[in-house]
Design an enzyme around this catalytic site. Structure first.
Site, PDB file in Angstrom:
ATOM      1  N   GLY A  43      13.189  -1.211 -14.114  1.00  0.00           N
ATOM      2  CA  GLY A  43      12.561  -1.086 -15.114  1.00  0.00           C
ATOM      3  C   GLY A  43      12.940  -2.092 -16.454  1.00  0.00           C
TER       4      GLY A  43
ATOM      5  CB  SER B  84      11.490  -2.991  -9.507  1.00  0.00           C
ATOM      6  OG  SER B  84      10.424  -3.085 -10.607  1.00  0.00           O
TER       7      SER B  84
ATOM      8  CG  ASP C 110      -6.607  -1.253  10.219  1.00  0.00           C
ATOM      9  OD1 ASP C 110      -5.842  -2.113  10.898  1.00  0.00           O
ATOM     10  OD2 ASP C 110      -6.880  -0.046  10.452  1.00  0.00           O
TER      11      ASP C 110
ATOM     12  CG  ASP D  67      -3.375  -5.915  12.822  1.00  0.00           C
ATOM     13  OD1 ASP D  67      -3.919  -5.405  13.589  1.00  0.00           O
ATOM     14  OD2 ASP D  67      -2.764  -5.309  11.634  1.00  0.00           O
TER      15      ASP D  67
ATOM     16  CG  LEU E 298      -3.175  -1.178  16.751  1.00  0.00           C
ATOM     17  CD1 LEU E 298      -3.495  -0.627  18.066  1.00  0.00           C
ATOM     18  CD2 LEU E 298      -1.570  -0.954  16.643  1.00  0.00           C
TER      19      LEU E 298
ATOM     20  CG  ASP F 199      -2.294  -0.138  12.716  1.00  0.00           C
ATOM     21  OD1 ASP F 199      -2.907  -0.680  11.932  1.00  0.00           O
ATOM     22  OD2 ASP F 199      -0.882  -0.429  13.135  1.00  0.00           O
TER      23      ASP F 199
ATOM     24  CB  ILE G 106      -0.634  -1.045   9.136  1.00  0.00           C
ATOM     25  CG1 ILE G 106      -0.148   0.293   8.982  1.00  0.00           C
ATOM     26  CG2 ILE G 106       0.253  -1.968   8.441  1.00  0.00           C
ATOM     27  CD1 ILE G 106       1.172   0.653   9.471  1.00  0.00           C
TER      28      ILE G 106
ATOM     29  CG  ASP H  52       4.551  -3.903  -5.851  1.00  0.00           C
ATOM     30  OD1 ASP H  52       3.698  -4.337  -6.709  1.00  0.00           O
ATOM     31  OD2 ASP H  52       5.666  -3.785  -6.348  1.00  0.00           O
TER      32      ASP H  52
ATOM     33  CG  HIS I 267       7.373  -1.118  -7.572  1.00  0.00           C
ATOM     34  ND1 HIS I 267       7.211  -2.435  -7.622  1.00  0.00           N
ATOM     35  CD2 HIS I 267       8.198  -0.617  -8.479  1.00  0.00           C
ATOM     36  CE1 HIS I 267       8.124  -2.960  -8.130  1.00  0.00           C
ATOM     37  NE2 HIS I 267       8.776  -1.966  -8.830  1.00  0.00           N
TER      38      HIS I 267
END
Length: 618
Positions: A103, A200, A279, A282, A284, A286, A288, A469, A506
Site C-alpha cells: 500500500g 503489490s 475458457d 486452452d 479445457l 475449467d 480458468i 487483479d 491481488h
C-alpha cells in the site's frame, strides 16, 4: 559495504566452517552469533538508532530507525525516519531477505518472518521497513506519526519530498544496507546471498531495487508489482468515473455511490460471459482462461452481447443473475480498454479479459470487485479500495505538487477522484518542481527496460502477476517484459522470468491456483545459488470444492474440471498451461507448458502493444 571488523577475523571464521562450505557459499551447519542479542543495542551505526534488541525463541529481534528527523517542509512538522526491523536466527545460513512493503506503507512489520512466511525458521536473516513514515503514534519506532485527516490522511507524508523518496526507493536501500552491517557484526560474516521479495507495492519495491540498486540483491521476487503505480492510479480514477455513470445515488460525501453499479450477481454474469468466450481456448473448460493471449475483445464482445438483457439469449431482467444491462456492458468495454485523454491518447494500459472479475464467496480475495466496486458493504459509503487507499494516493502521492485535501467531505479525496481531469491532471505524474524535484514517476516507477547492470552482476528476477487483479493490468507487465526482452537482445530469460496467474486476485485469493510462495522462493534460490532456472512453478488451489456453481449461467464442465484441492503449473511467459488430455485436471503433472498457438490468425497477443505514454525511465 563498510566492514565493522578486521578482514582477518572474517577469514578465520570462514575457516572454522570448513572449505566445502566456503566453496559453496553457505556454511553447512550454519553460523552462531558471535555476540549476545541485547548487546546490539550498543552498536553504533551512522544515522541509525537501534531502539531494541530482544531475544526470542530461535532468533534475535532488532528494531531501529534510520535518519530520524523533524520535517521543515511539512507544515505539521511531523517526525519522519525509516523504521526497520531485523530478525537474526540463532543459527544463520548466510541468506538475507528484505521484505517489500504494501500500500502506502506507514506500518512497520516489527517481527518479519519472511515474505513466504518460512524464512526465519529456515535460518534466514529477514528485514522489513515502514517506507520512511508511520501512520500510528503507538508504533514501535519512536512514538511519532505523520497522519493528518484534514491534510491527506495516511498519505500526508507525501507533503515532504524526502519522505516521498524514502517511500519510493530510499527506505529499501537504506534498510538493506543497514541490515547487512548488523548481520556482519552479529555473525562475523558478510551476507552470502541477498534477496528481496514482496507483493503489490512490495513487488514495486523489488523491481525498483533491481533497477536503481542492482548491486543490492542477488535474487528478486516481484509479485503483482505496481511497477508503474502512478499510471495505474490514473486507471483507478478512470474506472471510478466510468462506473459513476451507472450510479443512481450519492454517498455520504456527495459522490456517486458505486456498490450498486455492479452487484455481486452481475459480476458473476460478467465472469460467465468472459468464460463462455475464452475458457475453451486452452483446450479445457475449467473456469480458468490459461490462453489469455487469445482472449481478446473480438471474442469477448459477442459473448457480452449474448449476455445483454433483452437483446441477448440469457434473459431480460436487469440484476436478476442472468444478464447485464447494455449500459453495464458499455462500462466494462470502456474500463478494459483503459484510460485515455480527450485526444484518445492512452494514459496507462488496456487489460486482459479474465474470469477473476467476479470473486466467488468461497474463494475470497482483493480482486476486481474489491478494487473497483465494493469491499464490505456499508450503507451510503464507498468502500472500494480505489476510493479509499487509492483516493488518498492519487492527489497526495501521484500528483506533483501534492494536492492537499481532507480525507472526507464534499471537497475531500473522493471528490478529487471523481473530478480528476485526464487532460490537465494526468500529466502531473511526470511533473517536477523546485520543492519536489522528482516526479512521482521518478521516485516510484520501475519501468526501465535496461537491466544490464543487474544482469551483469549475476542478478536473477522472478515476476509473478495476476492476469487481471483489478488494480494492476497484467497486459502492462507483459508488455514491459517484452520490451525489456528486446532491450536485452532477446535474452531476458537468461536472468528474468515472468509467470502469469489467471483468475488470481491481488496478491492471492480468487478462483485460482494461488498458493505458490514457498515454491517461488525455492525457484529463486535454486536459480541464484545453483544456476537452475525455473521452467515452471507449481501452484496449488486451497478450495475443497469448486468455487463455481454447478450450473446456472456457467458451463457445468467448469465445476467438474476446476482444480479444487489440486495443483497446476505456472508457466514462463509467454507459455501457457495446456491439459495433456488425460488424468486428473487437479494434478499439475497432467499439464504441459506450451507456446501459445499464434498461427491460426485473427486477433491474438500481443493485442496490448499500444501503450501510449508509458515511458522508459532511468
Amino acid at each position: 559495504m563498510n566492514r565493522l571488523f578486521l578482514a582477518s577475523s572474517i577469514i578465520a571464521t570462514w575457516a572454522s566452517v570448513g572449505p566445502q562450505a566456503a566453496a559453496h557459499g553457505l556454511p553447512p551447519s550454519g553460523v552462531a552469533p558471535r555476540a549476545s542479542c541485547t548487546a546490539l543495542t550498543g552498536l553504533t551505526l551512522p544515522n541509525t538508532q537501534i531502539l531494541s534488541a530482544t531475544q526470542k525463541p530461535g532468533y534475535c529481534n532488532v528494531v531501529g530507525i534510520i535518519n530520524k528527523r523533524v520535517s521543515t517542509q511539512d507544515p505539521d512538522h511531523f517526525t519522519y525516519g525509516i523504521g526497520f526491523a531485523l530478525n537474526l536466527p540463532n543459527t544463520w545460513h548466510g541468506r538475507f531477505e528484505m521484505m517489500g512493503g504494501g500500500g502506502t506503507d506507514g506500518s512497520l512489520n516489527a517481527d518479519p518472518q519472511g515474505a513466504a512466511g518460512v524464512e526465519v525458521g529456515q535460518g534466514w536473516a529477514v528485514a522489513a521497513d515502514d517506507g520512511g513514515h508511520e501512520d500510528s503514534a503507538t508504533n514501535v519506532v519512536g512514538g511519532h506519526q505523520d497522519d493528518d485527516a484534514n491534510a491527506g490522511g495516511s498519505a500526508h507524508f507525501a507533503i515532504d519530498a524526502q519522505a516521498r523518496r524514502d517511500y519510493g526507493y530510499n527506505g529499501i536501500e537504506k534498510t538493506a544496507t543497514t541490515a547487512k552491517q548488523i548481520i556482519s557484526y552479529f555473525y562475523g560474516l558478510d551476507t552470502v546471498h541477498s534477496y528481496i521479495m514482496g507483493c503489490s507495492n512490495g513487488g514495486r519495491d523489488a523491481m525498483v531495487a533491481s533497477q536503481r540498486s542492482p548491486w543490492l540483491f542477488d535474487g528478486v521476487i516481484s509479485q503483482n508489482p505496481g511497477f508503474n503505480l502512478p499510471q495505474a492510479g490514473l486507471a483507478e480514477a478512470w474506472n471510478e468515473q466510468v462506473l459513476g455513470t451507472l450510479s443512481t445515488s450519492k454517498d455520504v460525501n456527495g459522490q456517486p455511490f458505486i456498490p450498486d453499479t455492479f452487484p455481486q450477481q452481475d459480476l458473476q454474469v460478467a465472469s460467465a460471459a468472459i468464460l463462455s468466450a475464452c475458457d475453451a481456448l486452452d483446450g479445457l473448460v475449467d473456469g480458468i482462461i490459461d490462453n489469455y493471449h487469445a482472449c481478446t475483445a473480438k471474442k469477448v464482445y459477442p459473448a457480452l452481447a449474448s449476455y445483454t438483457c433483452g437483446t441477448g439469449t440469457h434473459g431480460g431482467t436487469p440484476h436478476g443473475g442472468t444478464c447485464l444491462t447494455g449500459a453495464q456492458v458499455d462500462v466494462l468495454k470502456k474500463i478494459y480498454t483503459g484510460p485515455v485523454n480527450s485526444k484518445g491518447e492512452r494514459l496507462y494500459s488496456n487489460w486482459f479479459w479474465d474470469a477473476g472479475i467476479w470473486t466467488p464467496p468461497t474463494a475470497p480475495g482483493a480482486g476486481w470487485q474489491f478494487w473497483n466496486v465494493v469491499t464490505a458493504p456499508v450503507p451510503g459509503v464507498n468502500t472500494a479500495i480505489n476510493l479509499t487507499l487509492g483516493a488518498g494516493a492519487i492527489p497526495m502521492i501521484f500528483q506533483t505538487p501534492p494536492v492537499v485535501t481532507p480525507v472526507n467531505g464534499p471537497n475531500g479525496q473522493e471528490a478529487f477522484v471523481f473530478k480528476f481531469s485526464f487532460d490537465t491532471d494526468a500529466p502531473k505524474i511526470f511533473t517536477k518542481t523546485a520543492a519536489y524535484p522528482e516526479s512521482s514517476m521518478d521516485f516510484m516507477a520501475a519501468v526501465s527496460t535496461d537491466l544490464r547492470p543487474f544482469k551483469s552482476r549475476g542478478g536473477k528476477l522472478i515476476i509473478s502477476s495476476s492476469v487481471n487483479d483489478g488494480i494492476f493490468s497484467g497486459a502492462a507487465i507483459a508488455r514491459w517484459y517484452r520490451k525489456m526482452n528486446q532491450r536485452m537482445d532477446n535474452h531476458a530469460s537468461d536472468f528474468a522470468r515472468l509467470f502469469m496467474i489467471p483468475n488470481m486476485a491481488h496478491c492471492g485469493g480468487g478462483a485460482a491456483t494461488t498458493s505458490f510462495a514457498t515454491n517461488e522462493l525455492k525457484a529463486i534460490t535454486d536459480w541464484v545459488e545453483n544456476g537452475i532456472a525455473p521452467e515452471r512453478i507449481i501452484a496449488a488451489n486451497t478450495n475443497t470444492a469448486s468455487p463455481y456453481p454447478t450450473g446456472g449461467v456457467f458451463d457445468p464442465r467448469i465445476a467438474q474440471n476446476f482444480p479444487a484441492g489440486g495443483t497446476r503449473p505456472l508457466c514462463v511467459y509467454p507459455k501457457i498451461a495446456s491439459y495433456k488430455g488425460s488424468g486428473l485436471t487437479s494434478d499439475a503433472a497432467n499439464f504441459a507448458c506450451i507456446d501459445p498457438d499464434f498461427s491460426r490468425g485473427g486477433d491474438h497477443d500481443f493485442h496490448d502493444d499500444d501503450d501510449g505514454r508509458s515511458r522508459d525511465q532511468h
